[in-house]
Design an enzyme around this catalytic site. Sequence first.
Site, PDB file in Angstrom:
ATOM      1  N   GLY A 234       5.804   5.606   8.925  1.00 49.19           N
ATOM      2  CA  GLY A 234       4.854   6.706   8.959  1.00 49.19           C
ATOM      3  C   GLY A 234       4.800   7.331  10.336  1.00 49.19           C
ATOM      4  N   SER A 235       3.691   7.933  10.666  1.00 47.73           N
ATOM      5  CA  SER A 235       3.559   8.673  11.913  1.00 47.73           C
ATOM      6  C   SER A 235       3.451   7.739  13.111  1.00 47.73           C
ATOM      7  CB  SER A 235       2.327   9.573  11.861  1.00 47.73           C
ATOM      8  OG  SER A 235       1.140   8.799  11.939  1.00 47.73           O
ATOM      9  N   ASN A 236       3.761   8.272  14.283  1.00 50.48           N
ATOM     10  CA  ASN A 236       3.679   7.475  15.504  1.00 50.48           C
ATOM     11  C   ASN A 236       2.261   7.021  15.804  1.00 50.48           C
ATOM     12  OD1 ASN A 236       6.372   8.661  15.745  1.00 50.48           O
ATOM     13  ND2 ASN A 236       6.321   7.827  17.818  1.00 50.48           N
TER      14      ASN A 236
ATOM     15  N   VAL B  52      -0.354   6.497  13.832  1.00 52.75           N
ATOM     16  CA  VAL B  52      -0.815   5.427  12.950  1.00 52.75           C
ATOM     17  C   VAL B  52       0.004   4.161  13.180  1.00 52.75           C
ATOM     18  CG1 VAL B  52      -1.127   4.713  10.547  1.00 52.75           C
ATOM     19  CG2 VAL B  52      -1.659   7.059  11.233  1.00 52.75           C
ATOM     20  N   GLY B  53       1.315   4.326  13.350  1.00 53.35           N
ATOM     21  CA  GLY B  53       2.180   3.170  13.564  1.00 53.35           C
ATOM     22  C   GLY B  53       1.783   2.358  14.788  1.00 53.35           C
TER      23      GLY B  53
ATOM     24  N   CYS C 194      12.238  11.595   8.119  1.00 53.25           N
ATOM     25  CA  CYS C 194      12.156  11.134   9.509  1.00 53.25           C
ATOM     26  C   CYS C 194      13.475  11.365  10.234  1.00 53.25           C
ATOM     27  CB  CYS C 194      11.751   9.664   9.572  1.00 53.25           C
ATOM     28  SG  CYS C 194      12.819   8.561   8.644  1.00 53.25           S
TER      29      CYS C 194
ATOM     30  N   GLU D 138       8.677   1.846  11.690  1.00 48.24           N
ATOM     31  CA  GLU D 138       9.656   2.941  11.682  1.00 48.24           C
ATOM     32  C   GLU D 138       8.837   4.213  11.685  1.00 48.24           C
ATOM     33  OE1 GLU D 138      11.535   6.006  11.137  1.00 48.24           O
ATOM     34  OE2 GLU D 138      11.409   5.434   9.023  1.00 48.24           O
TER      35      GLU D 138
ATOM     36  N   GLU E  13       7.210  16.270  16.401  1.00 53.96           N
ATOM     37  CA  GLU E  13       7.731  16.200  15.040  1.00 53.96           C
ATOM     38  C   GLU E  13       6.931  17.131  14.131  1.00 53.96           C
ATOM     39  OE1 GLU E  13       9.375  12.755  12.103  1.00 53.96           O
ATOM     40  OE2 GLU E  13       7.351  12.461  12.873  1.00 53.96           O
TER      41      GLU E  13
ATOM     42  N   LYS F 109       0.858  -1.182   0.000  1.00 52.78           N
ATOM     43  CA  LYS F 109       0.000   0.000   0.000  1.00 52.78           C
ATOM     44  C   LYS F 109       0.895   1.232   0.000  1.00 52.78           C
ATOM     45  CE  LYS F 109      -2.647   3.226   2.611  1.00 52.78           C
ATOM     46  NZ  LYS F 109      -1.826   4.245   1.931  1.00 52.78           N
TER      47      LYS F 109
END
Length: 493
Positions: A238-240, A242-243, A294, A260, A395, A185
């Site tokens: 991606g972002s924290n 969502v991760g 990042c 990551e 961030e 994706k």
Amino acid sequence: MAFSEHTTNPEIPAIDNYIGGEWKPPISGKRKPGCNPARSSEIVGHAPDSERADLDKAVASAEAARHAWRKLTGAQRGALLYKAADLLESRMDEIGLAMTREMGKTLGEAKGETARGAAILRYYAGEGMRPVGDVIPATDAEALMFTTRAPLGVVGVISPWNFPVAIPVWKIAPALVYGNTVVWKPAAETAVTASLIMACFDEAGLPAGVVNMVIGDGAVIGQGIAEHPGIHGVTFTGSNAVGKRVGQTALARGAKYQLEMGGKNPIIIAADADLELAVDATISGGLRSTGQKCTATSRVIVVRDVYETFRAKLLDKVQTLRVGDGLNAETWLGPCASRKQYETVLGYIRKGREEGAELLVGGKRPDDPSLADGYFVTPAVFDRVTSKMSIAREEIFGPVLALIEARDLNEAIELANDTEYGLSASLYTSNLGNALKFVQETDAGLVRVNAETAGVELQAPFGGMKGSSSHSREQGQAAIEFYTSVKTVFMKP
């Protein structure tokens, strides 16, 4: 073909998914337009707005292909990656142009990233010939005991828009060479670029179903990958926020996962640093790609003895940077990748001022009227920043540098570690003792001495500490740890 035959305007491609070796429109028939961030009124492509049914078909195709794929030798799988690398490299200009038009980074950076993608493919093609296990002494004299490695099965790859070639390739390539099949994706914001990468895998001759691409909303396709029972491992960048959801969902059903996520990366300028080199590294590490990395430098921690001198040199150079369309050869800094990111960056700049930091330069839309239709922000430098301020803790993912003064190196390292993140950190010094102290005491997965924070070698392990990752590592030979499981074999006549 990568672009649908049903598009009404061939100059604005309608992207298809790639499932089971074929280009397929989304089942719903729905697509969403993507714009050029340098000229927001310019549509560059229409990305599929896929549904769970599209994902189900891709997973089924990957499952059907995985048993035959894993039976190939590593060398055979690697040979196909070499072909994909040659195709990717030969299309560097086309892919670089698409990337710049979709997410704004300069054409030079975009072409360089494409070249890196080809290098990553070649690196992992070679991994197909490396040892995968060890012989272990058995207590039974008649037995042979050894380890080998088994692929996970079907791997879900969720990749971001900021490095639309390098990041998916450094996930897909090891997954494939170690015998897995893939459902990918990509970010919808870079759908055209993703389709051009996928075309390289297709034309390299990978068997149908080995690599599949489904483009759609993260809440549908990304979350669908995390919770799909047919996907055995999930790798995410991606972002924290969502991760963490991806990781929790995968964990709940017993799937392997790799995250990551974000960074709030410091560069420390010691009293004995070469200030000219340190300024160049701060600008390159923090402002290249419009700060949308990042590993980008965000906090600039300067020892008091050289603080004013360093600040003056930094401001002089920052004000010479040319902001503009990434297709313009004279542009140094392109736009933010989207309206959402643009508004986020401006929001943090407002918050920095409200919380008491002093904006020394930048942080606004450029005066050039020709840039009025794009998501441009002039590079911002804040002074009088404390570690409690939002711009020092959260961030931003934009061209914003926060200057923080430290009494000495000891306090500088304490300030560098005062964050929930631990991805990348850098020190500029001419003292070996300072360098060793920094390496030993800094809580980051990537530490660099006399080099910018934003630099990842494809042959070396990459990943963060604390909230920046799931404590796994990507790239280099470390990648085998995620994409395979160790199998211990005991044999006796």
